[in-house]
Scaffold this active site. Structure first.
Site, PDB file in Angstrom:
ATOM      1  N   ASN A  69       0.816  -1.207   0.000  1.00 13.11           N
ATOM      2  CA  ASN A  69       0.000   0.000   0.000  1.00 13.11           C
ATOM      3  C   ASN A  69       0.849   1.257   0.000  1.00 13.11           C
ATOM      4  OD1 ASN A  69      -2.831  -0.671  -0.227  1.00 13.11           O
ATOM      5  ND2 ASN A  69      -2.382  -1.999   1.510  1.00 13.11           N
ATOM      6  N   VAL A  72      -9.952   5.704   1.890  1.00 12.49           N
ATOM      7  CA  VAL A  72     -10.829   4.640   2.398  1.00 12.49           C
ATOM      8  C   VAL A  72     -10.079   3.307   2.411  1.00 12.49           C
ATOM      9  CG1 VAL A  72     -13.015   3.417   2.003  1.00 12.49           C
ATOM     10  CG2 VAL A  72     -12.832   5.852   1.474  1.00 12.49           C
ATOM     11  N   ASP A  76     -17.561   3.770  11.341  1.00 12.40           N
ATOM     12  CA  ASP A  76     -17.569   3.377  12.762  1.00 12.40           C
ATOM     13  C   ASP A  76     -18.526   4.279  13.542  1.00 12.40           C
ATOM     14  OD1 ASP A  76     -15.357   1.444  12.431  1.00 12.40           O
ATOM     15  OD2 ASP A  76     -14.278   3.247  11.867  1.00 12.40           O
ATOM     16  N   ARG A  84     -22.086   3.244  12.718  1.00 11.60           N
ATOM     17  CA  ARG A  84     -22.402   1.976  13.398  1.00 11.60           C
ATOM     18  C   ARG A  84     -22.701   2.235  14.873  1.00 11.60           C
ATOM     19  NH1 ARG A  84     -17.345  -1.235  10.547  1.00 11.60           N
ATOM     20  NH2 ARG A  84     -18.545  -2.153   8.842  1.00 11.60           N
ATOM     21  N   HIS A 139      -9.110   3.831  11.969  1.00 11.65           N
ATOM     22  CA  HIS A 139     -10.158   2.961  11.457  1.00 11.65           C
ATOM     23  C   HIS A 139      -9.647   1.567  11.136  1.00 11.65           C
ATOM     24  CE1 HIS A 139     -13.186   1.027   9.183  1.00 11.65           C
ATOM     25  NE2 HIS A 139     -12.329   0.846   8.210  1.00 11.65           N
TER      26      HIS A 139
HETATM   27  P1  NDP Z   1     -13.826  -2.762  -1.686  1.00  4.81           P
HETATM   28  O1  NDP Z   1     -14.371  -1.752  -2.622  1.00  4.81           O
HETATM   29  O2  NDP Z   1     -14.750  -3.629  -0.936  1.00  4.81           O
HETATM   30  O3  NDP Z   1     -12.867  -2.077  -0.606  1.00  4.81           O
HETATM   31  C1  NDP Z   1     -11.856  -1.181  -1.009  1.00  4.81           C
HETATM   32  C2  NDP Z   1     -11.007  -0.781   0.168  1.00  4.81           C
HETATM   33  O4  NDP Z   1     -11.801  -0.131   1.132  1.00  4.81           O
HETATM   34  C3  NDP Z   1     -10.329  -1.945   0.889  1.00  4.81           C
HETATM   35  O5  NDP Z   1      -9.003  -1.545   1.188  1.00  4.81           O
HETATM   36  C4  NDP Z   1     -11.142  -2.072   2.139  1.00  4.81           C
HETATM   37  O6  NDP Z   1     -10.399  -2.555   3.235  1.00  4.81           O
HETATM   38  C5  NDP Z   1     -11.453  -0.632   2.389  1.00  4.81           C
HETATM   39  N1  NDP Z   1     -12.436  -0.373   3.421  1.00  4.81           N
HETATM   40  C6  NDP Z   1     -12.346   0.633   4.285  1.00  4.81           C
HETATM   41  N2  NDP Z   1     -13.353   0.631   5.112  1.00  4.81           N
HETATM   42  C7  NDP Z   1     -14.104  -0.412   4.807  1.00  4.81           C
HETATM   43  C8  NDP Z   1     -15.270  -0.940   5.365  1.00  4.81           C
HETATM   44  N3  NDP Z   1     -15.816  -0.409   6.408  1.00  4.81           N
HETATM   45  N4  NDP Z   1     -15.815  -2.014   4.809  1.00  4.81           N
HETATM   46  C9  NDP Z   1     -15.229  -2.562   3.758  1.00  4.81           C
HETATM   47  N5  NDP Z   1     -14.101  -2.118   3.202  1.00  4.81           N
HETATM   48  C10 NDP Z   1     -13.533  -1.055   3.728  1.00  4.81           C
HETATM   49  O7  NDP Z   1     -12.766  -3.670  -2.418  1.00  4.81           O
HETATM   50  P2  NDP Z   1     -12.841  -4.403  -3.814  1.00  4.81           P
HETATM   51  O8  NDP Z   1     -11.797  -5.440  -3.732  1.00  4.81           O
HETATM   52  O9  NDP Z   1     -14.219  -4.727  -4.223  1.00  4.81           O
HETATM   53  O10 NDP Z   1     -12.359  -3.283  -4.825  1.00  4.81           O
HETATM   54  C11 NDP Z   1     -11.114  -2.703  -4.770  1.00  4.81           C
HETATM   55  C12 NDP Z   1     -10.796  -2.187  -6.148  1.00  4.81           C
HETATM   56  O11 NDP Z   1      -9.598  -1.456  -6.026  1.00  4.81           O
HETATM   57  C13 NDP Z   1     -10.570  -3.275  -7.184  1.00  4.81           C
HETATM   58  O12 NDP Z   1     -11.315  -2.954  -8.337  1.00  4.81           O
HETATM   59  C14 NDP Z   1      -9.079  -3.189  -7.453  1.00  4.81           C
HETATM   60  O13 NDP Z   1      -8.739  -3.485  -8.784  1.00  4.81           O
HETATM   61  C15 NDP Z   1      -8.823  -1.749  -7.139  1.00  4.81           C
HETATM   62  N6  NDP Z   1      -7.467  -1.392  -6.837  1.00  4.81           N
HETATM   63  C16 NDP Z   1      -7.072  -0.212  -7.356  1.00  4.81           C
HETATM   64  C17 NDP Z   1      -5.826   0.258  -7.171  1.00  4.81           C
HETATM   65  C18 NDP Z   1      -5.460   1.529  -7.806  1.00  4.81           C
HETATM   66  O14 NDP Z   1      -6.338   2.277  -8.239  1.00  4.81           O
HETATM   67  N7  NDP Z   1      -4.196   1.856  -7.867  1.00  4.81           N
HETATM   68  C19 NDP Z   1      -4.850  -0.500  -6.363  1.00  4.81           C
HETATM   69  C20 NDP Z   1      -5.372  -1.714  -5.824  1.00  4.81           C
HETATM   70  C21 NDP Z   1      -6.650  -2.126  -6.041  1.00  4.81           C
HETATM   71  P3  NDP Z   1     -10.293  -4.079   3.630  1.00  4.81           P
HETATM   72  O15 NDP Z   1      -9.215  -4.619   2.736  1.00  4.81           O
HETATM   73  O16 NDP Z   1      -9.907  -4.016   5.045  1.00  4.81           O
HETATM   74  O17 NDP Z   1     -11.620  -4.723   3.386  1.00  4.81           O
END
Ligand code: NDP
Length: 345
Positions: free
Chosen positions: A105, A129, A159, A162, A187
């Site tokens: 990250n 986020v 949070d 919630r 968070h």
């Molecule tokens: P989500 O859209 O479900 O989640 C995205 C991020 O939000 C995760 O890091 C997740 O953390 C975080 N998050 C923060 N708060 C919350 C919460 N309360 N509940 C759930 N998630 C939370 O992930 P997806 O995998 O569906 O989508 C991620 C997208 O990001 C993919 O399309 C991927 O390709 C893209 N991506 C883009 C990058 C870029 O633009 N450079 C780099 C990497 C990925 P947690 O992991 O803890 O669930």
């Protein structure tokens, strides 16, 4: 009509984005008269999925959408943006070390911080986020030298929401009557707990919270009085808030997305349009040393917002119990900060 706001959503083909994009398009973030140009970024392997999202935006026929820039190119994504919702992050996986997650990250948010510096509006409002959100925000801020620290934030609003909802249910009132529950700290890592970490880092605090028009109109009752059960607050409420993300994953087999998107909308709407009089919300922002939180740490504080600026609410009383939890979250965030910064050079 107002000039459109350019809003970047990263991870735009992901779950949270799939909710948040449509909330923005329908006016929930900036109001019903504010057009937007959506900048949507995802990685190359998601390019097709992103095309599908754009088709659905088109098919929504949203009057407020003045344009869509869907891309896998960082420069095109960040050019001229006024709001950045940094949702995409490297996902944690089973067996993954915390150090590796921080490292992956750090590289993503380093690149995005540089892109903010190079291409975004100087007044861009950034909400991180993607987890670990506080530390990713810190990395982004560090790399975007020249942009004010006050432009950067991370999400703790989910949070807060919630916590508001759990208190409302306990007391038996509508959630809009519960005010000023505060989330201190971090968070990000609680969802990791269940896999491989053991921090309880987000700290919900009801000591400044109250219930409006309860038990009768024009009466304000402190939450501690209305709940009247300190044991419940310490032993049930706080862990429930801290573990809610894991509970949603267990039930849905997917992480929370619609509620996370709702929280993103609440956070940015309040930042841009202002909080209501007398109402405190929680945002992770750059510490100025308030409440003895080390300067420069991205930390969730009670804030109010006016004219597009947040201000940390001063002088709230912190109990010894909450302080001990805040101390732990400071320690955790400091460790993450050291690790993330070590990956930047
Ligand atoms: P989500 O859209 O479900 O989640 C995205 C991020 O939000 C995760 O890091 C997740 O953390 C975080 N998050 C923060 N708060 C919350 C919460 N309360 N509940 C759930 N998630 C939370 O992930 P997806 O995998 O569906 O989508 C991620 C997208 O990001 C993919 O399309 C991927 O390709 C893209 N991506 C883009 C990058 C870029 O633009 N450079 C780099 C990497 C990925 P947690 O992991 O803890 O669930």
């Amino acid at each position: 009509p107002a000039a459109p706001i350019r809003v970047l959503v990263t991870g735009a083909a992901g779950q949270i984005a799939y909710s948040v994009i449509f909330m923005i398009a329908s006016g929930q973030m900036f109001g019903p008269h504010q057009p937007v140009i959506l900048h949507l970024l995802d990685i190359a392997k998601m390019a097709d999925a992103l095309k599908g999202v754009v088709m659905e935006i088109d098919d929504g026929a949203f009057p407020l959408v003045a344009g869509v820039v869907a891309t896998t190119d960082i420069k095109a994504a960040f050019m001229g943006i006024q709001v950045a919702l940094l949702i995409g992050a490297f996902p944690r996986g089973p067996g993954m070390q915390r150090k590796d997650l921080l490292k992956m990250n750090a590289s993503i948010f380093k690149e995005q911080g540089e892109a903010l510096k190079n291409y975004a509006s100087r007044s861009v409002k950034v909400l991180v986020v993607g987890n670990p959100a506080n530390t990713n925000a810190l990395t982004t801020m560090t790399q975007a030298s020249g942009l004010p620290a006050s432009n950067f934030s991370a999400l703790t609003r989910l949070d807060q929401n919630r916590a508001l909802s759990m208190i409302a249910e306990k007391v038996g009132v509508n959630v809009n009557k519960v005010k000023n529950v505060i989330i201190w700290g971090n968070h990000s890592l609680t969802q990791l707990i269940n896999r491989f970490l053991c921090y309880n880092s987000r700290v919900p605090d009801v000591n400044s919270a109250y219930i409006q028009n309860y038990p009768s109109p024009s009466v304000i009752t402190p939450v501690s009085t209305a709940v009247n059960d300190e044991k419940w607050i310490r032993e049930q409420f706080i862990p429930l808030v801290q573990n809610r993300g894991a509970a949603v994953i267990a039930a849905r087999k997917l992480s929370s997305a619609a509620s996370a998107a709702t929280a993103v909308v609440c956070h940015m709407r309040d930042w841009v349009l202002g909080t209501k009089d007398g109402e405190i919300v929680s945002m992770a922002v750059c510490s100025d040393g308030s409440y003895n939180v080390p300067k420069g740490l991205i930390f969730s504080f009670p804030v109010t917002c006016r004219g597009g600026e947040w201000t940390i609410v001063q002088g709230l009383k912190i109990t010894d119990f909450i302080q001990s939890k805040i101390d732990l979250t400071i320690k955790e965030l400091n460790e993450e900060k050291e690790a993330a910064l070590s990956f930047l050079n």
